[in-house]
Design an enzyme around this catalytic site. Structure first.
Site, short mmCIF file in Angstrom:
data_model
loop_
_atom_site.label_atom_id
_atom_site.label_comp_id
_atom_site.label_asym_id
_atom_site.label_seq_id
_atom_site.Cartn_x
_atom_site.Cartn_y
_atom_site.Cartn_z
N ASP A 1 6.70 20.00 18.96
CA ASP A 1 7.83 20.38 18.11
C ASP A 1 8.96 20.81 19.04
O ASP A 1 8.81 20.71 20.26
CB ASP A 1 7.44 21.49 17.11
CG ASP A 1 8.26 21.38 15.83
OD1 ASP A 1 9.47 21.66 15.87
OD2 ASP A 1 7.70 20.99 14.79
N HIS B 1 13.27 18.12 15.44
CA HIS B 1 12.11 18.86 15.95
C HIS B 1 11.70 18.36 17.33
O HIS B 1 10.52 18.24 17.64
CB HIS B 1 10.92 18.75 14.97
CG HIS B 1 11.15 19.52 13.70
ND1 HIS B 1 10.74 20.82 13.54
CD2 HIS B 1 11.77 19.17 12.55
CE1 HIS B 1 11.10 21.24 12.33
NE2 HIS B 1 11.72 20.25 11.71
N GLU C 1 13.75 16.79 8.47
CA GLU C 1 14.80 17.77 8.79
C GLU C 1 15.79 17.31 9.86
O GLU C 1 16.21 18.10 10.70
CB GLU C 1 14.17 19.12 9.17
CG GLU C 1 13.37 19.71 8.03
CD GLU C 1 12.86 21.14 8.29
OE1 GLU C 1 12.70 21.85 7.30
OE2 GLU C 1 12.64 21.53 9.45
#
Ligand SMILES: *[C@@H]1O[C@H](CO)[C@@H](O)[C@H](O)[C@H]1NC(C)=O
Ligand SMILES: *[C@@H]1O[C@H](CO)[C@@H](O)[C@H](O)[C@H]1NC(C)=O
Length: 381
Positions: free
Chosen positions: A245, A299, A370
């Site tokens: 991440d 991420h 995202e």
């Protein structure tokens, strides 16, 4: 002072009372399919533990998850001699390693409650495993059904587990284990099961998964193995491994040593190539396939900062930048830089690595959540 002392005395008396009220009072009896605690220790219908009572009394509550097919049993307890458990493998060749590992695992779990000291009559247990196929690969369409028949005849207990794949047979072993109950009675410790059981079982869902995130918090290989054991006990079959991440990049990629050099929390928080191999094998033995994920294009931050120094330009942008609220959805920020052609060469190396080192995986997860356009809009590119 006097007040404190008397409080202490009262506490001591309460503890003593609690101790005495426990002696011989944890007996259970079966009533209308439920186990209830019995305060009369001399009742002939008592069972010395809730688990043993539940084995006899409830309709396979000990088995988790509940089997989906036909189930039958006789409600008599037979004790197993823990030193006389024998396994016979009836399948096609090539499954020996898989099952010797699983039998070892199974007997380790039984040995966890040792030492046993049982004065009742105990019988040997013979386990017969009959898979149809020797295919070692677990995938979305693996037939995981199994049938377990446990019989008590001629002073011996036999548990026959048959099914199509080795993974179905493994589920059967897990079910058998859940039907073997250790219990203490006075100064004895025994293991017992039922004198007859028939279970036909197959999963309702093909994908029964758990996700572990090792990008935000590093988990050691042995911790991941414990999760795999727990998944196996619940017959879950997919570990979605969210490896990286924006916080960290703990996966060793031989072609790209800078990923962990820049991205791992420290030199110990790295999954080496051999760690991955070890985990894949361990998971397969527990009936779990690992679905690896390298998150991107969002991420992705720590691990990707070395491009400029290596003459490749920014591979990722917004890495660890503030104020995070205007650059990403959650801190720390970081997003791959799609305007940099060198990024695609690095990604090629990375995905080649994934293909080479996760060879049995039918799926590779590329993240995708995202993505935050204002990050890209904050850069000259
Ligand atoms: C799975 O295997 C069992 C046992 O061999 C068989 O009876 C069943 O038909 C198979 N299921 C599928 C969907 O192939
Ligand atoms: C790793 O990054 C350094 C800059 O810190 C760079 O000089 C080096 O070439 C990079 N190594 C590889 C193998 O890309």
């Amino acid at each position: 002072m006097a007040c404190e002392a008397s409080l202490q005395n009262n506490a001591a008396i309460l503890i003593l009372l609690a101790l005495f009220s426990h002696v011989n009072s944890w007996y259970f009896k079966c009533e209308n399919g439920f186990c209830i605690r019995n305060s009369d220790p001399n009742d002939k219908s008592n069972y010395p533990s809730l688990e043993l009572c539940s084995l006899v009394c409830s309709n396979f509550l000990n088995v988790w998850p509940q089997p989906t097919g036909k189930m039958a049993s006789l409600k008599n307890i037979v004790r197993i001699n823990p030193n006389k458990i024998e396994v016979k493998l009836n399948g096609p060749p090539g499954t020996e390693d898989f099952f010797s590992d699983n039998i070892l695992y199974f007997s380790k779990k039984l040995k966890k409650d040792e030492p046993y000291k049982c004065h009742e009559i105990m019988y040997p247990l013979k386990i017969v495993l009959t898979p149809k196929s020797n295919n070692p690969q677990l995938d979305l369409n693996t037939n995981e059904s199994y049938a377990l028949e446990l019989t008590y005849e001629g002073n011996a207990i036999t548990a026959s587990i048959s099914g199509y794949s080795i993974f179905g047979i493994r589920h059967g072993l897990e079910t058998l284990f859940q039907l073997i109950i250790p219990y203490e009675d006075g100064n004895q410790k025994c293991i017992a099961t039922l004198s007859y059981v028939l279970i036909n079982d197959k999963p309702v869902y093909k994908h029964r998964g758990l996700l572990l995130d090792t990008g935000r918090n590093f988990l050691t290989v042995s911790t991941i193995k414990k999760h795999l054991d727990a998944m196996a006990a619940s017959k879950l079959n997919v570990l979605h491994w969210h490896i990286t991440d924006s916080q960290s990049f703990p996966l060793e990629v031989e072609r790209l040593p800078n990923m962990t050099k820049y991205g791992a929390y420290n030199e110990k928080h790295i999954y080496s190539v051999s760690d991955v191999k070890d985990l894949l094998k361990y998971a397969n033995r527990r009936g779990v396939r690992i679905l690896p994920e390298i998150d991107g294009p969002s991420h992705a931050g720590n691990g990707w900062q070395w491009g400029k120094a290596a003459g490749l330009g920014d591979l990722a942008v917004c890495v660890n930048r503030q104020p995070w609220r205007s650059l990403c959805i959650q801190p720390p920020c970081g997003q791959l830089n799609p305007a940099n052609q060198n990024l695609y060469c690095v990604l090629e190396d990375l995905y080649k690595h994934m293909k080479d080192h996760f060879p049995d995986t039918e799926m590779f997860h590329m993240g995708g959540d995202e993505v935050f356009i204002p990050c890209w809009n904050s850069t000259p590119e």
